[in-house]
Scaffold this motif. Structure first.
Motif, short mmCIF file in Angstrom:
data_model
loop_
_atom_site.label_atom_id
_atom_site.label_comp_id
_atom_site.label_asym_id
_atom_site.label_seq_id
_atom_site.Cartn_x
_atom_site.Cartn_y
_atom_site.Cartn_z
N TYR A 1 45.19 -30.63 17.98
CA TYR A 1 45.31 -29.08 17.53
C TYR A 1 45.80 -29.95 15.91
O TYR A 1 46.69 -29.97 15.90
N GLN A 2 44.95 -29.42 15.03
CA GLN A 2 45.32 -29.36 13.69
C GLN A 2 44.89 -27.84 12.23
O GLN A 2 44.33 -27.25 13.13
N THR A 3 46.22 -27.84 12.06
CA THR A 3 45.93 -26.63 10.93
C THR A 3 45.88 -27.07 9.79
O THR A 3 47.47 -27.29 10.01
N SER B 1 44.25 -30.54 -4.14
CA SER B 1 45.62 -30.72 -2.19
C SER B 1 45.05 -29.96 -2.00
O SER B 1 44.50 -28.51 -1.26
N GLU B 2 44.99 -31.15 -0.02
CA GLU B 2 45.20 -30.14 1.14
C GLU B 2 46.34 -30.77 1.89
O GLU B 2 46.99 -32.19 1.40
N VAL B 3 46.79 -29.56 2.54
CA VAL B 3 48.01 -30.22 3.64
C VAL B 3 47.22 -29.67 5.17
O VAL B 3 47.41 -29.05 4.87
N ARG B 4 47.93 -30.50 5.92
CA ARG B 4 47.56 -30.14 7.20
C ARG B 4 49.13 -30.34 8.11
O ARG B 4 49.79 -31.91 8.21
N LEU B 5 48.71 -29.96 9.52
CA LEU B 5 48.94 -30.24 10.47
C LEU B 5 49.18 -30.83 12.03
O LEU B 5 47.84 -29.98 11.87
N ARG B 6 48.94 -31.85 12.02
CA ARG B 6 48.16 -32.59 13.58
C ARG B 6 48.84 -32.70 14.67
O ARG B 6 50.61 -33.11 14.56
N ARG B 7 49.04 -31.75 15.54
CA ARG B 7 49.75 -31.63 17.13
C ARG B 7 48.60 -33.14 18.24
O ARG B 7 47.54 -32.02 18.49
N ARG B 8 49.42 -34.28 17.92
CA ARG B 8 48.10 -35.21 19.40
C ARG B 8 48.77 -35.33 20.27
O ARG B 8 50.18 -35.56 20.18
N THR B 9 48.33 -35.11 21.23
CA THR B 9 48.88 -35.49 22.36
C THR B 9 47.90 -36.25 23.45
O THR B 9 47.37 -35.78 23.57
N LEU B 10 48.82 -38.04 23.69
CA LEU B 10 48.52 -38.47 24.46
C LEU B 10 49.00 -38.75 25.59
O LEU B 10 50.35 -38.80 25.70
N ASN B 11 48.44 -39.07 26.99
CA ASN B 11 49.56 -39.36 28.00
C ASN B 11 50.96 -38.22 28.47
O ASN B 11 51.67 -39.31 28.74
#
Length: 357
Positions: free
Chosen positions: A226-228, A236-246
């Motif tokens: 999920y990338q917000t 400039s560019e600011v993003r939050l990334r929630r990455r789910t693995l295993n």
């Protein structure tokens, strides 16, 4: 102070890379410490990692992990006395050990040492994995330059992928491809470390393709993202990334700032769930959250990311190269069909795909 793991499959070029790292960053004013490869030290001292004696193997691997942790901690304390920027480069790190045993034994060892895999990964600011010459550069694969290396080429490929799997949950894992010119591989290592140190870099345009998946992707690592994008200053560019693995989720805040020189400074910070939820209140109201499934894999020595988009961009599949230089050809796998080359097409940047329709 930054702590970086330099790892990879057999015959990947780590020894040469370490020499270049010391030379390059020392010349820029950094104090560089290199933690030696602990399993090699143990092998030279008489440890037999191929033994059939289960208890001998267990105690040897446990001691290897304990020594790795102790060495790193000691050098951290030494580095704290230095009054200039410091880099600690680990010739392999703690999670490499897990690639040489089954999950049950690794769990038993970490429990007995009082650590967990997630804790071990978090010790490092970045992990750079050099792909083994056994995958895509077979003509350069040899066991002659390391008396401790006994594996054949097929086993070398297998070990290469096991090591990547061991580190796959680290938020700043970078896989360094094999190249036609070995110097290109080394330069990529220096570029990635420069990025970790937040040294301005020229923007490198990775090649991108809209693709269709024809068959199952072998030995791919799959995660959900999920990338917000957050409201930010101009250029400039600011993003939050929630990455789910295993089943484990990681949150990373990334900031990209374009300088007047045309160079870019990119910073990445792993953040906890509380800060993630707090920063989500700053989400750009004109952009949706990007939701996608990512599969990463190596094919003929080249590293790829395949993103399958969900929700607003459902059905879109984009293949992106990682670290393939301009003059090199891309080894498109036979299980993918290229529908369109979209390299440089800003319409397909995630930042623009997120725009509300």
């Amino acid at each position: 102070m930054k702590r970086i793991v330099l790892t990879g499959g057999p015959c990947a070029g780590k020894t040469t890379a370490l020499v270049k790292i010391i030379e390059h960053f020392s010349s820029l004013g950094y104090k560089v410490f290199v933690i030696p490869e602990v399993p090699t030290l143990f092998s030279q001292a008489g440890m037999d990692y191929l033994t059939s004696n289960h208890q001998f193997f267990f105690e040897g691997e446990k001691a290897t992990l304990e020594t790795q942790i102790a060495l790193e901690d000691q050098f951290m304390r030494i580095a704290e006395t230095i009054d200039r920027p410091t880099i600690i480069v680990c010739d392999r790190g703690t999670m490499d050990i897990s690639a040489y045993m089954n999950d049950e034994m690794w769990s038993e060892i970490t429990t007995s040492v009082g650590v967990a895999s997630e804790m071990l990964r978090s010790r490092y600011d970045a992990v750079l994995h050099l792909v083994s010459a056994a995958d895509g550069a077979e003509q350069f694969y040899t066991t002659a330059n390391n008396s401790e290396r006994t594996e054949g080429i097929e086993l070398a490929r297998e070990l290469d992928k096991k090591v990547i799997q061991a580190w796959s949950e680290h938020p700043h894992l970078r896989v360094i491809n094999n190249h036609e010119n070995f110097d290109t591989k080394i330069n990529r290592v220096l570029q990635e470390i420069s990025s970790v140190l937040e040294i301005p870099q020229q923007v490198i345009e990775e090649r991108k393709y809209i693709v269709k998946v024809l068959n199952e992707i072998p030995e791919a690592i799959e995660s959900e993202i999920y990338q917000t994008y957050l409201t930010s200053e101009p250029r400039s560019e600011v993003r939050l990334r929630r990455r789910t693995l295993n089943g484990i989720s990681m949150n990373v805040r990334t900031t990209k700032k374009m300088l007047s020189t045309g160079e870019q400074v990119q910073t990445e910070r792993q953040i906890d769930n509380n800060l993630y939820e707090s920063l989500m209140r700053q989400a750009d109201p004109y952009r949706d959250t990007i939701h996608k499934i990512r599969k990463t894999f190596i094919w003929k020595g080249q590293f790829f990311e395949l993103d399958t988009y969900l929700d607003a961009n459902s059905g879109l599949q984009i293949l992106e190269t990682k670290g393939i230089v301009d003059h090199e050809s891309v080894n498109i796998p036979p299980f993918l069909e290229v529908m369109e080359d979209i390299t440089g097409n800003t319409k397909y940047y995630n930042y623009n795909l997120a725009l509300k329709k």
